[in-house]
Design an enzyme around this catalytic site. Sequence first.
Site, PDB file in Angstrom:
ATOM      1  N   ASP A 151     -24.114 -13.997 -25.776  1.00  0.00           N
ATOM      2  CA  ASP A 151     -24.835 -14.983 -24.936  1.00  0.00           C
ATOM      3  C   ASP A 151     -26.386 -14.496 -24.812  1.00  0.00           C
ATOM      4  O   ASP A 151     -27.188 -14.394 -23.725  1.00  0.00           O
ATOM      5  CB  ASP A 151     -24.533 -14.847 -23.273  1.00  0.00           C
ATOM      6  N   LYS A 153     -30.093 -15.175 -25.416  1.00  0.00           N
ATOM      7  CA  LYS A 153     -31.162 -16.268 -24.980  1.00  0.00           C
ATOM      8  C   LYS A 153     -32.193 -15.556 -24.401  1.00  0.00           C
ATOM      9  O   LYS A 153     -32.208 -14.423 -23.827  1.00  0.00           O
ATOM     10  CB  LYS A 153     -30.344 -17.467 -24.075  1.00  0.00           C
ATOM     11  N   ASN A 156     -31.881 -13.686 -21.144  1.00  0.00           N
ATOM     12  CA  ASN A 156     -31.541 -12.485 -21.028  1.00  0.00           C
ATOM     13  C   ASN A 156     -32.209 -11.422 -21.904  1.00  0.00           C
ATOM     14  O   ASN A 156     -31.651 -10.323 -22.174  1.00  0.00           O
ATOM     15  CB  ASN A 156     -30.139 -12.691 -21.646  1.00  0.00           C
ATOM     16  N   ASP A 169     -27.257  -8.551 -19.431  1.00  0.00           N
ATOM     17  CA  ASP A 169     -26.242  -9.411 -19.055  1.00  0.00           C
ATOM     18  C   ASP A 169     -25.262  -9.059 -20.161  1.00  0.00           C
ATOM     19  O   ASP A 169     -24.920 -10.065 -21.137  1.00  0.00           O
ATOM     20  CB  ASP A 169     -26.698 -10.744 -18.968  1.00  0.00           C
ATOM     21  N   THR A 189     -24.644 -20.144 -24.332  1.00  0.00           N
ATOM     22  CA  THR A 189     -25.580 -21.180 -23.465  1.00  0.00           C
ATOM     23  C   THR A 189     -25.702 -22.434 -24.484  1.00  0.00           C
ATOM     24  O   THR A 189     -26.048 -21.822 -25.637  1.00  0.00           O
ATOM     25  CB  THR A 189     -26.476 -20.575 -22.885  1.00  0.00           C
TER      26      THR A 189
END
Length: 299
Positions: A151, A153, A156, A169, A189
């Site tokens: 994840d 992005k 994060n 995260d 995401t």
Amino acid sequence: MCLIPQDESAKKKSRVEVRRPPPLDIRSYKFHRKLGEGSGGKVMLASFAPTKQLVAIKIVPKKPNKCNYPWISMEAWLSKIARECPFLCHSHATFQSKAQAFFVLEYAGGGTLYRMISRKKNLPTKSIQFYTAEMVVALQFLHSNGIIHRDLKPDNILVDNDGHIKICDFGIAAVGMFAGWKIRGLAGTPGYRAPEMLSLEAYDAGVDWWSLGVIMYEMATGRQPFVPSIDPAREFLDMKLAKVDYPSHMSQEMLDLLPKLLEMDNNNRLGVNGNIREHQFFAGINWSELEKRTTQTPF
Ligand code: ADE
């Protein structure tokens, strides 16, 4: 055999001396404000009451029916391992109540990369080179320990008070992913998911290298290279049909690196295939210094 005579009063005394204060728990923290939403729960700014040290506390509700306990335990384990890499956000402590799990995380006071991109639109090449190099070190650390973040992005990617990055995260990370292992399952995401994940094939750590390419593109342009969609088939189709628009202000080195990360075929993607550290985009980076987090930030 004990040759030293034991004095009873000395024994009693030492028993008293080793008595420790009661273990600290979540009541030792004062909560201030919400910092954001992580996977599985909100993140609060708090301070440790005895020292006033600022921390970020992620609060994950336990869902007995949906059984998120294994994910909570995994995140707790990963946030401890993160201590071994300076570019990962680690936990100072973890606690639980009947209804919630608490991850007491190091606080990164510089905000998220998302906020930085929203404010500046496009970052200077030197900054992009610096942040990307720190992310490369973090990803290689995770992957060499069989962990795929899944994840990545700009929300994060945190920036700490000294201007270095902290990837945070680990709520949907996949573990046990050593060389040759692949998993299935849509995660992450819209806008950052790799084509092999969107087309529901088995995938490996290559998905993180793809996300890194998307993040780099975003740092350089202020926008994403592909149209995000919650429908994976639609997002995949757009990726297959769209031609990525590389603006002319990008440096030659970045124009060479980006298509190698945003490579549809996972097996040919840089990071999975080839040594990304040797790419000319990173010319001038002293990797062994960078790994120590002693490198001067370019701002
Ligand atoms: N937002 C989410 N996690 C954070 C952290 N550890 N520090 C600062 N902001 C955050």
